[in-house]
Design a protein around this motif. Structure first.
Motif, PDB file in Angstrom:
ATOM      1  N   LEU A 323       0.841  -1.207   0.000  1.00 26.43           N
ATOM      2  CA  LEU A 323       0.000   0.000   0.000  1.00 26.43           C
ATOM      3  C   LEU A 323       0.874   1.254   0.000  1.00 26.43           C
ATOM      4  N   PRO A 324       0.290   2.414  -0.369  1.00 25.12           N
ATOM      5  CA  PRO A 324       1.091   3.635  -0.547  1.00 25.12           C
ATOM      6  C   PRO A 324       1.864   4.036   0.713  1.00 25.12           C
ATOM      7  N   PRO A 325       2.921   4.820   0.523  1.00 20.98           N
ATOM      8  CA  PRO A 325       3.686   5.299   1.683  1.00 20.98           C
ATOM      9  C   PRO A 325       2.779   6.089   2.632  1.00 20.98           C
ATOM     10  N   THR A 326       3.037   5.955   3.912  1.00 15.82           N
ATOM     11  CA  THR A 326       2.304   6.734   4.906  1.00 15.82           C
ATOM     12  C   THR A 326       3.274   7.728   5.557  1.00 15.82           C
ATOM     13  N   GLN A 327       2.733   8.546   6.464  1.00 15.64           N
ATOM     14  CA  GLN A 327       3.528   9.633   7.047  1.00 15.64           C
ATOM     15  C   GLN A 327       4.838   9.132   7.652  1.00 15.64           C
ATOM     16  N   TRP A 333       6.618  12.312   0.492  1.00 16.18           N
ATOM     17  CA  TRP A 333       5.656  11.784  -0.495  1.00 16.18           C
ATOM     18  C   TRP A 333       4.233  12.154  -0.103  1.00 16.18           C
ATOM     19  N   VAL A 334       3.907  12.031   1.179  1.00 21.38           N
ATOM     20  CA  VAL A 334       2.543  12.340   1.637  1.00 21.38           C
ATOM     21  C   VAL A 334       2.231  13.820   1.418  1.00 21.38           C
ATOM     22  N   ARG A 335       3.197  14.693   1.759  1.00 18.41           N
ATOM     23  CA  ARG A 335       2.979  16.131   1.581  1.00 18.41           C
ATOM     24  C   ARG A 335       2.802  16.466   0.096  1.00 18.41           C
TER      25      ARG A 335
END
Lengths: 511, 81
Positions: A323-327, A333-335
């Motif tokens: 699953l996608p990168p998290t904080q 990436w999240v920002r």
């Protein structure tokens, strides 16, 4: 006693070898199936649309909220090779077994024709069908055909053996290789004619069930119909005209001992693999690399010549593995995701000379655009067909100038972390290396669009690697940088990628 | 498209690879009902094992259900999170 050499040594040896290898194939096949215990006939693998499943788990139909790894089942090492959620090693054992099985089969068929023994297996008269029907009726009435029917096989055996040797076994080989990304890239119409990746996977399973059914029937009849004669034939080669009870007892003891030894060997392979999984990967992937080099490494995707797949083949549903990168994984990436990728860059780097350049997504879009339709296949078994658009890796790395001397691989790294490390240490960035021949293929790109729109977060936004001649574990999502490197042994655990390190997949992902 | 976030739990008893394999199976069994999508154990010698769970934003994993699931697999306990 006059011995009739009906069953020469080579035939008996190959029969035993076939028994050992079929067992290894079925056991490693169970390991692979347990990794994704569902089967489809469709272009995609949408949960709830499978025609057969071996799990009680009900999966949500929403895309991008769960990873396919959570569908894995852990199978006991007594049943599968090697067991305990080791699909990487299962795949290698399957490949090693099938190489030996095919070699054994080819030698068998050559010797069958060279010695003339084919005449007693291949029917040469249409009479075989009514005679086989008579045998069938005898068995159905729980009687046993007279021994005079067996010369040395009866009509039903001839039909059965002909089907298994000349139809079923080749079918298993054909559906097996059809699941190779390298074969699919080079011969897309062939794979499509089998119903695509899922059609080939399902047909391969059906073939395995038929093969297993044949084995059960075959072994049962050996023991139920003229057992003494069969055992003496199989163990000693020539059936005496009068089989003595002592001779039959000897054959029975030897056969049971051999079967026990083979079963112990099968199980020992599992525990040998689990005792040192890296050692097992080195051995099995090393042996199977011979097959990949001979048969698959020269198969390049058709690229622009490919017309077999159209937009009509695009899948409705696309699984993901990770699953996608998290904080906690990548605040950057999240920002950037929340700002429509503003501020996010992808680094192209010459790691040997410490030269690099940062590109934005807009920079990528200024490079020559490349688009094609391809089927993504995960080593677990799921697949999905999409139109991918992006920049060829040769054009992208050309931004650094000519390929630096000493560069032997291209390594892609992700903003996301590995789903699991081999030793369960804190996760490190996901990565994968590919060789230079693979990198220059027409269907090796850094993609930034899927099906005509930006790539979805869960499928690798804003840009991901696509290497269509390889399985999905090479297709790094959420790419942060691409590097010329000299040797992948200097990165991670040194096996060439996160899945090679943690799941013990092969560096060469062409099958 | 749902946003994915992660929640961290600290657990005891999950000390090696075989523990992680055993512990993940009952977690996978409850994942879909709980809106969870991915689990990873991180083992650091001398520290509590971390269990990272990725899930949809807005659906917080239930500590009690996770503890129950882990307990079904072996002597594994959630100690924080």
């Amino acid at each position: 006693m006059e011995a009739v050499n009906d069953f020469p040594f080579w035939l008996r040896a190959q029969h035993l070898l076939n028994f050992i290898l079929i067992g290894m194939l079925i056991r490693s096949g169970i390991e692979m199936l347990s990794s994704l215990p569902r089967l489809w006939w469709r272009q995609d693998c949408a949960p709830g649309t499978e025609w057969l499943k071996f799990t009680k788990r009900e999966l949500p139909k929403e895309e991008g909220v769960y990873t396919s790894l959570m569908d894995e089942k852990s199978v006991h090492p007594l049943l599968s090779l090697p067991g305990r959620e080791n699909v990487g090693l299962g795949r290698h054992w399957h490949g090693l077994s099938v190489m030996l099985w095919v070699l054994n089969g080819v030698i068998y068929v050559v010797l069958l024709f060279a010695t003339g023994l084919w005449r007693r297996i291949l029917p040469t008269s249409w009479d075989v069908f009514p005679e086989a029907w008579d045998s069938m009726k005898t068995y159905l009435s729980l009687e046993v055909p007279d021994i005079s029917h067996f010369q040395p096989y009866d009509a039903l055996q001839m039909l059965g053996y002909t089907f298994v040797i000349f139809i079923l076994a080749p079918s298993m080989m054909i559906t097996g290789v059809a699941m190779s990304p390298a074969v699919r890239g080079r011969f897309p119409r062939f794979v499509k004619s089998l119903g695509g990746h899922q059609g080939a996977r399902s047909l391969h399973f059906v073939g395995m069930v038929i093969m297993a059914g044949f084995i059960v029937m075959h072994v049962s009849l050996v023991f139920l119909v003229h057992r003494d004669r069969n055992l003496v034939n199989m163990v000693f080669g020539g059936a005496e005209i009068e089989v003595s009870s002592a001779r039959a007892a000897q054959a029975l003891v030897i056969m049971v001992a051999v079967i026990v030894a083979v079963v112990v060997f099968w199980v020992a392979l599992s525990y040998w693999s689990l005792a040192d999984r890296v050692r097992a990967q080195r051995f099995t992937a090393g042996v199977t690399e011979i097959g990949r080099k001979i048969f698959l490494n020269h198969l390049r995707p058709q690229g622009a010549k490919k017309t077999a797949y159209t937009d009509g083949d695009i899948s409705e549903f696309h699984w993901t593995n990770g699953l996608p990168p998290t904080q906690d994984e990548s605040a950057l990436w999240v920002r950037a995701r929340d700002r429509d990728w503003e501020g996010l860059t992808i680094t192209v780097r010459d790691d040997m000379n410490d030269v690099e350049k940062k590109l934005t997504i807009e920079d990528l879009k200024q490079l020559p655009r490349h688009s094609y339709i391809a089927t993504h296949t995960c080593m677990q078994g799921w697949s999905a067909t999409s139109r991918w658009t992006g920049v060829r890796l040769t054009d992208l790395m050309g931004q650094l100038g000519p390929r630096p001397e000493g560069a032997r691989y291209l390594l892609a790294e992700s903003y996301g972390l590995a789903q699991k490390m081999y030793d369960n240490r804190p996760r490190e960035p996901f990565y994968a290396a590919i060789d230079l021949d693979t990198m220059t293929e027409e269907e090796s790109i850094l993609a930034y669009e899927r099906n005509g729109h930006e790539i979805e977060d869960y499928l690798g936004a804003p840009a991901r690697l696509r290497v269509e001649s390889n399985h999905g574990y090479k297709h790094v999502k959420w790419v942060s940088r691409l590097m010329w490197i000299h040797d992948f042994a200097d990165f991670g655990d040194g096996r060439g990628g996160t899945r090679e390190d943690s799941a013990l997949q092969a560096f060469n992902g062409r099958i | 498209m749902a946003r994915i976030v992660s929640t961290r739990f600290l657990v005891e008893g999950v000390n090696d690879d075989w523990d992680t394999t055993k512990a993940l199976q009952p977690l996978f069994d409850i994942f879909t009902a709980q809106g969870m999508g991915q689990a990873t154990f991180e083992i650091v010698p001398g520290e509590s094992t971390r269990l990272w769970i990725k899930h949809k934003e807005g659906s917080t994993p239930s500590r009690e259900l996770i503890a129950e699931a882990l307990a079904r697999a072996g002597d594994y306990r959630v100690i924080d999170g």
